[in-house]
Design a protein around this motif. Structure first.
Motif, PDB file in Angstrom:
ATOM      1  N   ARG A 132       7.069  10.794  27.254  1.00  8.91           N
ATOM      2  CA  ARG A 132       5.893  10.250  26.569  1.00  8.91           C
ATOM      3  C   ARG A 132       6.308   9.263  25.477  1.00  8.91           C
ATOM      4  O   ARG A 132       5.740   8.178  25.347  1.00  8.91           O
ATOM      5  N   VAL A 133       7.314   9.617  24.683  1.00  7.23           N
ATOM      6  CA  VAL A 133       7.800   8.737  23.623  1.00  7.23           C
ATOM      7  C   VAL A 133       8.325   7.430  24.220  1.00  7.23           C
ATOM      8  O   VAL A 133       8.014   6.341  23.728  1.00  7.23           O
ATOM      9  N   ASP A 170       5.403   5.311  25.422  1.00  2.00           N
ATOM     10  CA  ASP A 170       4.670   4.759  24.282  1.00  2.00           C
ATOM     11  C   ASP A 170       5.419   3.578  23.670  1.00  2.00           C
ATOM     12  O   ASP A 170       4.819   2.536  23.380  1.00  2.00           O
ATOM     13  N   ARG A 171       6.733   3.744  23.498  1.00  5.03           N
ATOM     14  CA  ARG A 171       7.548   2.671  22.906  1.00  5.03           C
ATOM     15  C   ARG A 171       7.585   1.422  23.786  1.00  5.03           C
ATOM     16  O   ARG A 171       7.731   0.312  23.289  1.00  5.03           O
ATOM     17  N   GLY A 188       5.101   0.397  25.527  1.00  4.39           N
ATOM     18  CA  GLY A 188       3.751  -0.159  25.628  1.00  4.39           C
ATOM     19  C   GLY A 188       2.891   0.450  26.726  1.00  4.39           C
ATOM     20  O   GLY A 188       1.882  -0.129  27.113  1.00  4.39           O
ATOM     21  N   SER A 240       1.236   3.480  26.598  1.00  3.80           N
ATOM     22  CA  SER A 240       0.649   4.674  25.992  1.00  3.80           C
ATOM     23  C   SER A 240      -0.531   5.232  26.782  1.00  3.80           C
ATOM     24  O   SER A 240      -0.876   6.402  26.629  1.00  3.80           O
ATOM     25  N   ASP A 241      -1.151   4.413  27.617  1.00  2.00           N
ATOM     26  CA  ASP A 241      -2.280   4.891  28.420  1.00  2.00           C
ATOM     27  C   ASP A 241      -1.852   5.492  29.757  1.00  2.00           C
ATOM     28  O   ASP A 241      -2.686   6.021  30.499  1.00  2.00           O
TER      29      ASP A 241
END
Length: 150
Positions: free
Chosen positions: A53-54, A57-58, A60, A62-63
């Motif tokens: 997940r991290v 997210d990093r 781009g 996150s969805d």
């Protein structure tokens, strides 16, 4: 997938979750990252999902959801050649390609990752983590983990 190649396994920090085959891929419709634990109940599963997940997210994404897929179950055949080489360099005897097609207790020679000898014996089916067994080399007398074949 490039972002996920940086996510290391929390129990074996020299090999990525992509090299272990834990990340099965990215589904397009509906979009999701598909992960499969090395076995149901693996204590590292939540840590792996959080690290994935991290990384997403990093990068781009996150969805993009993460979905755990249990069928078909993970197999050591999904470990990449780079992953097998990294396990060996780290001192863990990797299963040979195709080992999952044979029995869990295949009678293939297990090579010592320290000295390369084939004179080895299983000490305990239970190693430092649930996915590894404890072995000992009869030549150099060193103990080592072997990734269980399944």
């Amino acid at each position: 997938m490039a972002a996920l190649e940086t996510v290391m396994d929390p129990e074996i920090p020299v090999v990525s979750v992509t090299d272990l085959g834990i990340v099965r891929g990215v589904r397009r419709a509906p979009p999701a990252v598909l992960i499969t634990p090395t076995y149901t109940g693996c204590p590292a599963t939540l840590a792996i999902e959080a690290a994935v997940r991290v990384a997403l997210d990093r990068a781009g994404f996150s969805d993009l959801p993460i979905e755990t897929v249990l069928s078909p179950p993970w197999t050591t055949d999904w470990i990449s050649e780079d992953g097998r080489a990294r396990l060996l360099a780290y001192g863990i005897a990797p299963p040979p390609p195709g080992a999952a097609a044979s029995t869990l207790r295949a009678h293939a020679v297990v090579t010592c990752p320290r000295c390369g000898s084939g004179r080895t014996t299983e000490v305990s089916r239970f190693g430092s983590t649930p996915c590894k067994a404890l072995w000992r080399c009869l030549s150099c007398q060193e103990p080592f983990d072997r990734f269980k074949c399944h």
